[in-house]
Scaffold this motif. Structure first.
Motif, short mmCIF file in Angstrom:
data_model
loop_
_atom_site.label_atom_id
_atom_site.label_comp_id
_atom_site.label_asym_id
_atom_site.label_seq_id
_atom_site.Cartn_x
_atom_site.Cartn_y
_atom_site.Cartn_z
N CYS A 233 0.84 -1.19 0.00
CA CYS A 233 0.00 0.00 0.00
C CYS A 233 0.89 1.26 0.00
O CYS A 233 1.96 1.28 0.63
CB CYS A 233 -0.91 0.02 1.21
SG CYS A 233 -2.12 -1.32 1.24
N ALA A 234 0.42 2.29 -0.69
CA ALA A 234 1.15 3.54 -0.70
C ALA A 234 1.14 4.16 0.69
O ALA A 234 0.12 4.08 1.40
CB ALA A 234 0.53 4.50 -1.70
N PRO A 235 2.23 4.76 1.13
CA PRO A 235 2.26 5.36 2.46
C PRO A 235 1.26 6.51 2.58
O PRO A 235 0.97 7.21 1.61
CB PRO A 235 3.69 5.86 2.60
CG PRO A 235 4.20 6.00 1.20
CD PRO A 235 3.51 4.94 0.40
N ARG A 236 0.70 6.66 3.75
CA ARG A 236 -0.29 7.72 3.98
C ARG A 236 0.37 9.09 3.89
O ARG A 236 1.42 9.34 4.46
CB ARG A 236 -0.91 7.53 5.38
CG ARG A 236 -1.97 8.59 5.73
CD ARG A 236 -2.61 8.24 7.07
NE ARG A 236 -1.63 8.13 8.12
CZ ARG A 236 -1.19 9.15 8.87
NH1 ARG A 236 -1.65 10.38 8.60
NH2 ARG A 236 -0.31 8.95 9.81
N ALA A 237 -0.26 9.96 3.13
CA ALA A 237 0.28 11.32 2.97
C ALA A 237 0.15 12.09 4.28
O ALA A 237 -0.91 12.07 4.93
CB ALA A 237 -0.47 12.04 1.85
N ARG A 238 1.19 12.76 4.67
CA ARG A 238 1.20 13.53 5.91
C ARG A 238 1.03 15.02 5.60
O ARG A 238 1.60 15.52 4.62
CB ARG A 238 2.51 13.32 6.66
CG ARG A 238 2.71 11.85 7.07
CD ARG A 238 3.97 11.72 7.95
NE ARG A 238 4.16 10.34 8.38
CZ ARG A 238 5.11 9.95 9.18
NH1 ARG A 238 5.98 10.86 9.66
NH2 ARG A 238 5.22 8.69 9.51
N GLU A 239 0.27 15.67 6.40
CA GLU A 239 0.03 17.10 6.19
C GLU A 239 1.26 17.92 6.52
O GLU A 239 1.98 17.64 7.48
CB GLU A 239 -1.16 17.56 7.06
CG GLU A 239 -2.45 16.87 6.73
CD GLU A 239 -3.58 17.35 7.62
OE1 GLU A 239 -3.30 18.21 8.48
OE2 GLU A 239 -4.72 16.87 7.45
N GLY A 240 1.50 18.91 5.68
CA GLY A 240 2.62 19.80 5.91
C GLY A 240 3.91 19.33 5.30
O GLY A 240 4.97 19.96 5.48
N TYR A 241 3.90 18.23 4.54
CA TYR A 241 5.11 17.73 3.90
C TYR A 241 4.89 17.65 2.38
O TYR A 241 3.79 17.41 1.91
CB TYR A 241 5.47 16.34 4.44
CG TYR A 241 5.90 16.37 5.88
CD1 TYR A 241 7.24 16.64 6.21
CD2 TYR A 241 4.99 16.13 6.90
CE1 TYR A 241 7.65 16.66 7.54
CE2 TYR A 241 5.39 16.16 8.22
CZ TYR A 241 6.72 16.42 8.54
OH TYR A 241 7.13 16.44 9.84
#
Length: 241
Positions: A233-241
């Motif tokens: 699975c693609a890694p979860r996108a983190r806010e602010g990056y």
């Protein structure tokens, strides 16, 4: 011996008659105690004449560490015993319990199936030699898989030697040379760090246990080989990056 509390009145009657009373015994312990003493577990004293009484020669209270335990010796059946494990830490005790459990399971399997084989890596080298002989007459890619299986079998005595702190490369090559010269009962002598005759040393393993190990390892290898691809699975996108 009672699973529950013994009140003061019956306890005083027991004391007057010279009868020892034990209360708050654990449930599993009562079942095992009834089996080894030949007695019955009953819930009432209405018909004591129908109850089979257990027998033992000695009941004593002993100290193990900081705990007091009651030891029963000379039980009627004589088919059970208690093993006390002591260690400096819980990790040591867990390892000792695991090792003891494995040994008892091996003994149980050997009693059910009394066939035994030589230990010390002897059996693995014999199986690897048998496979190598078949590889020479096997065409195609199947021969490569067979050769890899034989190589994996020869890794087992190498791991045993490494765990003992010995030179695995030296010992395994000596073992292969001994088998090639006709000494088919030779294996690793872990007491002296050499190879020796497993029949004379009395080193044996349960056939059923060795069969289960080989089958489990083979099935695990086949399962891994059948994997065509790994979906990640693609890694979860983190806010602010």
């Amino acid at each position: 011996i009672n699973r529950q509390l013994i009140y003061n009145l019956p306890e005083s009657i027991f004391t007057e008659r010279g009868v020892m009373g034990i209360e708050h015994a654990d449930f599993d312990g009562i079942e095992r105690l009834a089996a080894v003493t030949g007695g019955e577990v009953v819930s009432t004293f209405d018909r004591p004449d129908l109850v089979t009484m257990g027998e033992c020669d000695l009941i004593e209270e002993v100290m193990i560490g900081e705990d007091k335990v009651i030891r029963l010796g000379g039980c009627k059946s004589g088919e059970a015993c208690s093993i006390v494990l002591r260690g400096a830490s819980s990790h040591v005790l867990d390892e000792a319990e695991r090792s003891l459990h494995d040994a008892l399971c091996i003994l149980t399997a050997t009693v059910k199936d009394p066939r035994t084989i030589y230990g010390g890596g002897c059996t693995e080298v014999l199986m690897a030699q048998a496979i190598d002989r078949q590889v020479e007459s096997t065409p195609g890619k199947k021969a490569l898989a067979m050769a890899s299986f034989a190589r994996a079998l020869r890794q087992l005595p190498a791991i045993v030697a490494d765990n003992g702190g010995y030179d695995s490369a030296e010992l395994v090559t000596q073992l292969r040379a001994a088998h090639a010269s006709g000494k088919s009962s030779y294996g690793l002598d872990m007491y002296n760090g050499t190879i020796g005759d497993m029949h004379e040393l009395g080193v044996a393993e349960a056939f059923k246990s060795k069969l289960c190990v080989l089958m489990s390892a083979s099935e695990a290898a086949e399962m891994i080989l059948r994997v065509d691809d790994i979906i990640k699975c693609a890694p979860r996108a983190r806010e602010g990056y």
